[in-house]
Design an enzyme around this catalytic site. Structure first.
Site, PDB file in Angstrom:
ATOM      1  N   SER A 197      66.179  19.731  47.725  1.00  0.00           N
ATOM      2  CA  SER A 197      65.712  18.998  48.892  1.00  0.00           C
ATOM      3  C   SER A 197      66.864  18.740  49.863  1.00  0.00           C
ATOM      4  O   SER A 197      67.492  19.689  50.339  1.00  0.00           O
ATOM      5  CB  SER A 197      65.020  17.710  48.447  1.00  0.00           C
ATOM      6  N   ASP A 227      54.203  21.868  49.753  1.00  0.00           N
ATOM      7  CA  ASP A 227      55.440  21.187  50.143  1.00  0.00           C
ATOM      8  C   ASP A 227      55.651  21.356  51.641  1.00  0.00           C
ATOM      9  O   ASP A 227      55.598  22.479  52.154  1.00  0.00           O
ATOM     10  CB  ASP A 227      56.604  21.805  49.353  1.00  0.00           C
ATOM     11  N   HIS A 248      56.608  19.422  46.137  1.00  0.00           N
ATOM     12  CA  HIS A 248      57.993  19.015  46.360  1.00  0.00           C
ATOM     13  C   HIS A 248      58.465  18.064  45.265  1.00  0.00           C
ATOM     14  O   HIS A 248      57.779  17.111  44.914  1.00  0.00           O
ATOM     15  CB  HIS A 248      58.132  18.330  47.721  1.00  0.00           C
TER      16      HIS A 248
END
Length: 357
Positions: free
Chosen positions: A143, A297, A327
């Protein structure tokens, strides 16, 4: 967090950060790995050193945790679990970096922390101290950490003081651009857990400032100034996304805004914050990449576009697209937040590292 912020009790991110605190575990060594909290270049890190006889020089990984540049910690149970597994199974030194967080620290503080640790670690004398093979070092992150890993991999190329070349970059559902926050993935997954569009917009804006003016402009996708419109070619998803992703969406770039926000908060136009803004000439030099994207995501298309741009620049890319994942899925590895998809994604990444690092 929203209620506390409205009441003036704390910043929204400070409220969310309580989740991090609940997840923290002490640096506990086991029979396979010695784990310590220390500092490199005055930046806190959690260091994992395998205990088995090296049988030669070891691999090494510099890992940057996720959390939207605002949350997260190397000491969270999921990150600690992944790092000790990687250290043990790859016989690798793992440096998991606790960079400064927003607020109160905004860009480029987070980037500067991970970059200074990486640059320090890549010195010949430091690699020798830890018994690391200079030809087998990678950066990795998930991320926001994937964003930082990609940015570090690019920036090292232009640093004449760094002689060691990275072997690879591992980018786990990375955030890679802050210019167009209305990509097909942002539309398709606007309300999906664990990262709805509204939260991602908040993360991006908080990375640069706590001024709500930028957040509001990003929410309406109108924060890019007209004089920076030439940068949109690098994030033009009609060109860089595969047809099966883009076909149901009509391309319309961001609504161009005024120059004031970019003048006050220029970070969102900086390749160190948005690695997708790098030129093809720069991308040609970066190390081979492993990129994980998840179907459900908002950041899916950032990774898809980066994979396409790296391939166009001639960089070897292994792209794993998980159609059944969301995610953050790879951190769901331990009780009580354990999922089969988390183990599947982690095993795929570990297998790639065994072969390519």
């Amino acid at each position: 967090s929203e209620a506390a912020e409205l009441l003036g009790l704390m910043n929204y991110m400070e409220g969310l950060r309580l989740i991090t605190v609940v997840e923290l575990v002490a640096p506990t060594s086991d029979e396979n790995v010695t784990v310590t909290d220390t500092e490199l270049e005055h930046v806190p890190v959690r260091l994992y050193l395998p205990r088995r006889a090296p049988g030669g020089l070891r691999r090494a990984m510099l890992y940057f945790h996720g959390g939207g540049w605002c949350l997260g910690d190397a000491g969270m149970h999921s990150y600690d679990y992944m790092a000790r597994r990687i250290s043990n199974e790859l016989n690798a030194v793992v440096v998991s970096v606790n960079y400064r967080l927003a607020p109160p620290h905004h860009f480029p503080a987070q980037f500067e922390d991970v970059y200074s640790v990486t640059k320090f670690f890549l010195q010949s004398k430091v690699l020798a101290q830890y018994g690391v093979d200079p030809a087998r070092v990678c950066v990795a992150g998930d991320s926001a950490g994937g964003n930082l890993a990609a940015a570090v991999a690019q920036q090292l190329l232009e640093d004449p003081e760094v002689k060691t070349k990275l072997k690879a970059q591992i980018l786990i559902y990375p955030a890679l651009q802050a210019l167009d926050l209305n990509l097909p993935s942002y539309r398709d997954n606007a309300h999906k857990p664990l990262l709805p569009r509204s939260l991602m917009v908040r993360f991006w804006s908080e990375y640069f400032t706590s001024d709500p003016a930028l957040r509001e402009a990003m929410a309406s996708n109108s924060h890019v100034p007209a004089e920076s419109s030439h940068l949109l070619q690098f994030v033009n998803w009609s060109r860089w996304l595969p047809a099966e992703v883009s076909k149901s969406h009509a391309y319309g770039g961001p609504a161009l805004g005024g120059a004031e926000l970019a003048r006050r908060f220029p970070g969102f136009l900086d390749p160190r914050a948005s690695p997708l803004l790098a030129s093809e000439a720069r991308l040609r030099q970066v190390p081979p990449a492993y990129i994980l994207t998840c179907e459900h995501d908002v950041l899916r298309d950032d990774g898809l576009m980066y994979a396409a741009r790296l391939r166009a620049a001639g960089v070897p890319v292994t792209h794993h697209h998980a159609k059944d994942a969301f995610h953050g899925a790879m951190t769901f590895l331990t009780w009580p937040l354990e999922l089969a998809v988390g183990h599947s994604l982690f095993h795929s990444c570990l297998a790639w590292l065994q072969q390519h690092l």
